[in-house]
Design a protein around this motif. Sequence first.
Motif, short mmCIF file in Angstrom:
data_model
loop_
_atom_site.label_atom_id
_atom_site.label_comp_id
_atom_site.label_asym_id
_atom_site.label_seq_id
_atom_site.Cartn_x
_atom_site.Cartn_y
_atom_site.Cartn_z
N TYR A 44 0.81 -1.22 0.00
CA TYR A 44 0.00 0.00 0.00
C TYR A 44 0.84 1.28 0.00
CZ TYR A 44 -4.06 -2.88 1.24
OH TYR A 44 -5.08 -3.81 1.24
N ILE A 45 2.15 1.15 0.15
CA ILE A 45 3.03 2.31 0.28
C ILE A 45 3.58 2.69 -1.09
CG2 ILE A 45 5.18 3.16 1.30
CD1 ILE A 45 4.59 1.17 3.65
N ARG A 46 3.39 3.97 -1.43
CA ARG A 46 3.86 4.49 -2.72
C ARG A 46 5.30 4.99 -2.56
NH1 ARG A 46 -0.01 8.89 -5.00
NH2 ARG A 46 0.20 9.60 -2.87
N THR A 47 6.12 4.74 -3.56
CA THR A 47 7.48 5.26 -3.58
C THR A 47 7.55 6.39 -4.60
OG1 THR A 47 8.45 3.15 -2.93
CG2 THR A 47 9.91 4.73 -4.04
N ILE A 48 8.06 7.53 -4.16
CA ILE A 48 8.21 8.69 -5.04
C ILE A 48 9.71 8.93 -5.22
CG2 ILE A 48 7.74 11.14 -5.36
CD1 ILE A 48 5.23 10.67 -3.56
N VAL A 49 10.17 8.84 -6.45
CA VAL A 49 11.60 8.96 -6.76
C VAL A 49 12.00 10.44 -6.79
CG1 VAL A 49 13.37 8.42 -8.48
CG2 VAL A 49 11.50 6.80 -8.05
N ASP A 50 13.18 10.72 -6.23
CA ASP A 50 13.79 12.05 -6.23
C ASP A 50 12.98 13.09 -5.45
OD1 ASP A 50 15.97 11.17 -7.72
OD2 ASP A 50 14.99 11.63 -9.64
N PHE B 80 11.28 8.49 -1.61
CA PHE B 80 10.37 8.85 -0.53
C PHE B 80 9.30 7.78 -0.38
CE2 PHE B 80 6.69 11.01 1.31
CZ PHE B 80 7.27 11.67 2.38
N ARG B 81 9.16 7.23 0.82
CA ARG B 81 8.16 6.20 1.08
C ARG B 81 6.91 6.88 1.62
NH1 ARG B 81 10.97 2.62 -1.97
NH2 ARG B 81 13.09 2.53 -1.20
N ASP B 82 5.92 6.99 0.76
CA ASP B 82 4.70 7.75 1.04
C ASP B 82 3.62 6.85 1.64
OD1 ASP B 82 2.58 9.54 1.04
OD2 ASP B 82 2.33 9.52 -1.14
N VAL B 83 3.38 7.03 2.95
CA VAL B 83 2.38 6.20 3.64
C VAL B 83 0.97 6.77 3.52
CG1 VAL B 83 4.02 5.18 5.26
CG2 VAL B 83 2.84 7.30 5.87
N THR B 84 0.80 7.93 2.89
CA THR B 84 -0.55 8.48 2.77
C THR B 84 -1.44 7.57 1.93
OG1 THR B 84 -0.02 9.91 0.87
CG2 THR B 84 0.25 10.86 3.10
N THR B 85 -0.87 6.84 0.99
CA THR B 85 -1.66 5.89 0.20
C THR B 85 -2.12 4.72 1.07
OG1 THR B 85 0.45 4.93 -0.54
CG2 THR B 85 -0.64 6.46 -2.03
N LEU B 86 -1.32 4.34 2.04
CA LEU B 86 -1.69 3.31 3.03
C LEU B 86 -2.83 3.82 3.90
CD1 LEU B 86 -1.13 0.68 4.70
CD2 LEU B 86 0.56 2.04 5.96
N PHE B 87 -2.72 5.05 4.38
CA PHE B 87 -3.75 5.64 5.24
C PHE B 87 -5.08 5.80 4.51
CE2 PHE B 87 -0.41 8.27 7.80
CZ PHE B 87 0.11 7.11 8.32
N ALA B 88 -5.02 6.08 3.21
CA ALA B 88 -6.23 6.35 2.43
C ALA B 88 -7.03 5.09 2.13
CB ALA B 88 -5.86 7.05 1.12
N ASP B 89 -6.41 3.94 2.20
CA ASP B 89 -7.10 2.70 1.89
C ASP B 89 -7.63 2.07 3.18
OD1 ASP B 89 -7.16 -0.39 1.55
OD2 ASP B 89 -7.10 0.40 -0.51
N PRO B 90 -8.94 1.86 3.31
CA PRO B 90 -9.48 1.36 4.57
C PRO B 90 -8.92 -0.01 4.97
CG PRO B 90 -11.20 1.44 2.89
CD PRO B 90 -9.99 2.10 2.32
N ARG B 91 -8.73 -0.90 4.02
CA ARG B 91 -8.17 -2.22 4.34
C ARG B 91 -6.70 -2.10 4.75
NH1 ARG B 91 -11.43 -4.51 -0.23
NH2 ARG B 91 -13.08 -5.69 0.80
#
Length: 179
Positions: free
Chosen positions: A10-16, A24-35
């Motif tokens: 569920y964690i998105r990686t943003i390069v540079d 950058f390991r973006d956990v907002t995509t994890l937070f946005a998904d209820p499961r």
Amino acid sequence: MTPQKSVRDYIRTIVDFPHEGIFFRDVTTLFADPRGFRLCVDQLLHPYAGQRIDKVVGLEARGFILGGAVAHQLGTGFVPIRKKGKLPHTTISQDYKLEYGEAIVEIHDDAIQPGETVLVVDDLLATGGTAEAGIKLIERLGGQIVGCAFVVDLPDLGGRDRLTQLGMEVHALCAFEGL
């Protein structure tokens, strides 16, 4: 049958971002998904279920989201550790080094009572500087830390080793190599 997703999925990686060469390991995509969010919270608290925990401490800022949810599930109180100047009552502070300078975090001086058991929660363990500063604040108030729980560990940056050397139990849901 579709394989079950892990927290890492569920964690998105943003390069540079925020600088060239950083993943950058973006956990907002994890937070946005209820499961994904439920899976994350359940896995963060699982090792501590059944233990006495009086307070969950969340480190600024994504640690507030996670720490609040973990505290709710454990039926305990939540305490924020914030950047200097953000808490309205009497505080104690701790400075720490960043890759690019220094910072200061604070906690209310009455947020944790001597002998209370505390679980520290944050989204990411990198160098461990923020977590170490939080640990020092909790210990200055007399709190007994039962563990430090993170969603992501970046082992190449040494944070886990730093906290382990302080005698902390470290629990992370996933790890990403590199910066």
